[in-house]
Design a protein around this motif. Structure first.
Motif: not given
Length: 280
Positions: A4-6, A17-19, A21, A37, A56
């Motif tokens: 996971m990258k945020s 803010y978002y993630e 995958r 999110a 997000y």
């Protein structure tokens, strides 16, 4: 398990803010209620096996901070946030899955930026302006009562009433399903924000019959969706029926009820892939 990258994205009046995958076609998940999110982790993890899944925190929830927390919100603002998030991540039409409030965000985005969406699966969106009278008036009374409960008795009573209205619960869930965590300070803050700003935004949402009819001539494939066990008297279900009628399509049935993405993540992911494979 995918990494996971945020990140944070600056948008007018807020930071989102978002993630991200997985790998594959981009699929943005827009959560319902006060979900952030991390709300539908079981579903997202499964979808990330063959999609680049973006989740997000909606403006005002958890890590997505508005510059002016007291400023009124509109559904159009939420849709613009997603428009800018997708523009930052891809130049290609994306898949969007939205549930409940998130489904209405998806419809608002499709009406204003249809070039950004290839397929929109909208699960029981509260698109109140699609309802004919007297169903619309009845829904307005239900929302009046919900807001009055929040103002008079607080978020706990309003949350209970909302669960009763939507028929949401964890009964009949899949074994070992990961339900949302207990009511932490963050989730309570999200709940208060949802009742204070997002429920009024539903009532002011401008998506109407003409907007939906216009989507028939766009590139967007809109899939109205509903839970197998959702109450047919629930206004969210009535809204999705009207959406399907206007589009001239059927309603795709998904496992569980209004909370199906949370309570039935395994079966929900299977069904969502089936629906997406049917796309031209």
């Amino acid at each position: 398990m995918s990494v996971m990258k945020s990140d944070m994205l600056a948008v007018p009046g807020a930071h989102i803010y978002y993630e991200v995958r997985g790998t594959g076609p981009l699929l943005l998940v827009s959560q319902g209620g006060e979900g952030d999110a991390g709300r539908t982790g079981g579903l997202v993890t499964r979808l990330a096996a063959d999609h680049t899944v973006v989740t997000y925190d909606r403006r005002g929830l958890s890590r997505s901070t508005p510059d002016d927390p007291a400023s009124p919100l509109t559904m159009e603002t939420h849709a613009d946030d997603v428009h800018r998030l997708l523009a930052a991540l891809t130049a290609e039409p994306a898949i969007v899955f939205g549930s409940s409030f998130g489904g209405l965000v998806g419809l608002s985005l499709a009406a204003r930026h249809p070039h950004q969406i290839g397929t929109l699966v909208t699960h029981e969106p509260p698109a109140v302006r699609l309802l004919p009278e007297p169903a619309r008036a009845g829904t307005e009374r239900v929302l009046d009562e919900l807001e009055e409960t929040y103002r008079g008795e607080g978020w706990g009573a309003a949350f209970k009433k909302l669960a009763e209205i939507t028929g949401s619960g964890s009964e009949g869930r899949e074994p070992d399903v990961e339900l949302p965590p207990p009511l932490s300070k963050e989730r309570i803050a999200n709940m208060k924000f949802f009742f204070s700003y997002d429920i009024p935004a539903v009532r002011r949402c401008e998506v109407d019959v003409a907007d939906v009819a216009g989507l028939k001539d766009s590139q967007v494939r809109v899939v109205p969706a509903a839970g197998l066990t959702s109450s047919r008297e629930f206004f969210h279900f009535q809204c999705v029926q009207e959406l399907a009628r206007i589009l001239g399509t059927g309603v795709a049935e998904f496992p569980g009820g209004h909370n199906g993405p949370t309570t039935h993540p395994k079966a929900f992911a299977v069904r969502l892939r089936e629906v997406l494979r049917e796309c031209p």
